[in-house]
Motif scaffolding. Structure first.
Motif, mmCIF file in Angstrom:
data_model
loop_
_atom_site.group_PDB
_atom_site.id
_atom_site.type_symbol
_atom_site.label_atom_id
_atom_site.label_comp_id
_atom_site.label_asym_id
_atom_site.label_seq_id
_atom_site.Cartn_x
_atom_site.Cartn_y
_atom_site.Cartn_z
ATOM 1 N N MET A 1 -21.753 -6.092 13.568
ATOM 2 C CA MET A 1 -20.290 -6.046 13.305
ATOM 3 C C MET A 1 -19.543 -5.939 14.695
ATOM 4 O O MET A 1 -20.094 -5.461 15.637
ATOM 5 C CB MET A 1 -20.018 -4.744 12.678
ATOM 6 C CG MET A 1 -18.657 -4.249 12.329
ATOM 7 S SD MET A 1 -18.551 -2.647 11.633
ATOM 8 C CE MET A 1 -19.233 -3.032 10.100
ATOM 9 N N GLU A 2 -18.576 -6.679 14.986
ATOM 10 C CA GLU A 2 -17.894 -6.946 15.975
ATOM 11 C C GLU A 2 -16.990 -5.693 16.270
ATOM 12 O O GLU A 2 -16.593 -4.609 15.688
ATOM 13 C CB GLU A 2 -16.653 -7.886 15.837
ATOM 14 C CG GLU A 2 -17.621 -9.293 15.979
ATOM 15 C CD GLU A 2 -16.679 -10.389 15.843
ATOM 16 O OE1 GLU A 2 -15.562 -10.544 16.590
ATOM 17 O OE2 GLU A 2 -16.917 -11.614 15.290
ATOM 18 N N ASP A 3 -16.538 -5.375 17.624
ATOM 19 C CA ASP A 3 -15.953 -4.212 18.094
ATOM 20 C C ASP A 3 -14.573 -3.997 17.437
ATOM 21 O O ASP A 3 -14.237 -2.926 16.985
ATOM 22 C CB ASP A 3 -15.684 -4.271 19.634
ATOM 23 C CG ASP A 3 -16.995 -4.068 20.290
ATOM 24 O OD1 ASP A 3 -17.834 -3.364 19.752
ATOM 25 O OD2 ASP A 3 -16.901 -4.455 21.512
ATOM 26 N N ASP A 4 -13.806 -5.063 17.225
ATOM 27 C CA ASP A 4 -12.399 -5.009 16.669
ATOM 28 C C ASP A 4 -12.616 -4.473 14.968
ATOM 29 O O ASP A 4 -11.820 -3.788 14.557
ATOM 30 C CB ASP A 4 -11.608 -6.221 16.536
ATOM 31 C CG ASP A 4 -12.229 -7.432 16.019
ATOM 32 O OD1 ASP A 4 -13.522 -7.537 15.954
ATOM 33 O OD2 ASP A 4 -11.375 -8.255 15.663
ATOM 34 N N GLU A 5 -13.807 -4.935 14.479
ATOM 35 C CA GLU A 5 -13.950 -4.680 13.024
ATOM 36 C C GLU A 5 -14.302 -3.015 12.905
ATOM 37 O O GLU A 5 -13.985 -2.679 12.038
ATOM 38 C CB GLU A 5 -15.183 -5.517 12.439
ATOM 39 C CG GLU A 5 -14.717 -6.908 12.174
ATOM 40 C CD GLU A 5 -16.051 -7.596 11.741
ATOM 41 O OE1 GLU A 5 -16.105 -8.609 10.558
ATOM 42 O OE2 GLU A 5 -16.929 -7.581 12.321
ATOM 43 N N LEU A 6 -15.328 -2.733 13.987
ATOM 44 C CA LEU A 6 -15.720 -1.356 13.726
ATOM 45 C C LEU A 6 -14.544 -0.231 14.240
ATOM 46 O O LEU A 6 -14.292 0.445 13.657
ATOM 47 C CB LEU A 6 -16.681 -1.074 15.062
ATOM 48 C CG LEU A 6 -17.245 0.154 15.041
ATOM 49 C CD1 LEU A 6 -17.891 0.619 13.685
ATOM 50 C CD2 LEU A 6 -18.196 0.179 16.282
ATOM 51 N N SER A 7 -13.624 -0.831 15.029
ATOM 52 C CA SER A 7 -12.376 0.126 15.521
ATOM 53 C C SER A 7 -11.418 0.332 14.096
ATOM 54 O O SER A 7 -10.922 1.151 13.654
ATOM 55 C CB SER A 7 -11.504 -0.870 16.472
ATOM 56 O OG SER A 7 -12.437 -0.549 17.701
ATOM 57 N N PHE A 8 -11.184 -1.012 13.462
ATOM 58 C CA PHE A 8 -10.579 -0.981 12.370
ATOM 59 C C PHE A 8 -10.954 -0.113 11.149
ATOM 60 O O PHE A 8 -10.301 0.877 10.717
ATOM 61 C CB PHE A 8 -10.447 -2.347 11.546
ATOM 62 C CG PHE A 8 -9.679 -2.467 10.322
ATOM 63 C CD1 PHE A 8 -8.394 -2.266 10.230
ATOM 64 C CD2 PHE A 8 -10.138 -2.502 9.132
ATOM 65 C CE1 PHE A 8 -7.640 -2.446 9.334
ATOM 66 C CE2 PHE A 8 -9.794 -2.570 7.743
ATOM 67 C CZ PHE A 8 -8.256 -2.426 7.834
ATOM 68 N N LEU A 9 -12.373 -0.095 10.939
ATOM 69 C CA LEU A 9 -12.979 0.836 10.062
ATOM 70 C C LEU A 9 -12.828 2.198 10.311
ATOM 71 O O LEU A 9 -12.730 3.106 9.565
ATOM 72 C CB LEU A 9 -14.434 0.305 9.759
ATOM 73 C CG LEU A 9 -14.559 -0.912 9.034
ATOM 74 C CD1 LEU A 9 -16.239 -1.253 8.982
ATOM 75 C CD2 LEU A 9 -14.066 -0.903 7.503
ATOM 76 N N GLU A 10 -12.978 2.471 11.932
ATOM 77 C CA GLU A 10 -12.875 3.768 12.063
ATOM 78 C C GLU A 10 -11.674 4.222 11.832
ATOM 79 O O GLU A 10 -11.370 5.641 11.637
ATOM 80 C CB GLU A 10 -13.370 3.995 13.585
ATOM 81 C CG GLU A 10 -14.788 3.844 14.088
ATOM 82 C CD GLU A 10 -15.088 3.847 15.359
ATOM 83 O OE1 GLU A 10 -14.487 3.325 16.315
ATOM 84 O OE2 GLU A 10 -16.531 3.883 15.602
ATOM 85 N N GLU A 11 -10.700 3.785 12.448
ATOM 86 C CA GLU A 11 -9.064 3.896 11.875
ATOM 87 C C GLU A 11 -8.947 4.284 10.690
ATOM 88 O O GLU A 11 -8.197 5.222 10.153
ATOM 89 C CB GLU A 11 -8.391 2.847 12.698
ATOM 90 C CG GLU A 11 -6.745 3.071 12.598
ATOM 91 C CD GLU A 11 -5.843 2.041 13.374
ATOM 92 O OE1 GLU A 11 -4.982 1.667 12.528
ATOM 93 O OE2 GLU A 11 -6.317 1.562 14.332
ATOM 94 N N GLN A 12 -9.344 3.475 9.505
ATOM 95 C CA GLN A 12 -9.129 3.459 8.187
ATOM 96 C C GLN A 12 -9.870 4.808 7.527
ATOM 97 O O GLN A 12 -9.499 5.643 7.010
ATOM 98 C CB GLN A 12 -9.699 2.493 7.457
ATOM 99 C CG GLN A 12 -9.168 1.077 7.515
ATOM 100 C CD GLN A 12 -7.582 1.324 7.055
ATOM 101 O OE1 GLN A 12 -7.357 1.770 6.137
ATOM 102 N NE2 GLN A 12 -6.869 0.920 7.739
ATOM 103 N N LEU A 13 -11.000 5.206 8.221
ATOM 104 C CA LEU A 13 -11.730 6.515 7.927
ATOM 105 C C LEU A 13 -11.079 7.814 8.414
ATOM 106 O O LEU A 13 -11.124 8.871 7.797
ATOM 107 C CB LEU A 13 -13.079 6.420 8.304
ATOM 108 C CG LEU A 13 -14.127 7.570 7.844
ATOM 109 C CD1 LEU A 13 -14.155 7.614 6.314
ATOM 110 C CD2 LEU A 13 -15.540 7.323 8.502
#
Length: 71
Positions: A1-13
């Protein structure tokens, strides 16, 4: 998983809460839909169950951060 995808998921959570859903009858993730009111002692939010999509109000008792003022 790329950093921007991980950041997006963390923000959603971060925008969810595990709450008891009356419709589902279980503890389910509820997403923050709208800020209804900000009080000195907390924030009233409109939440939506991520399972059945029903909406409910919820009070986050974390005091809001003071706003910065520009002179």
């Amino acid at each position: 998983m790329e950093d921007d995808e991980l950041s997006f998921l963390e923000e959603q959570l971060a925008g969810t809460e595990l709450l008891a859903c009356v419709t589902c009858g279980e503890d389910t993730l509820h997403a923050h839909l709208e800020v209804l009111e900000v009080y000195p002692v907390g924030t009233e939010l409109l939440m939506q169950c991520t399972r059945c999509q029903t909406e409910r109000m919820w009070m986050d008792w974390t005091p809001p951060k003071p706003k910065a003022y520009h002179n």
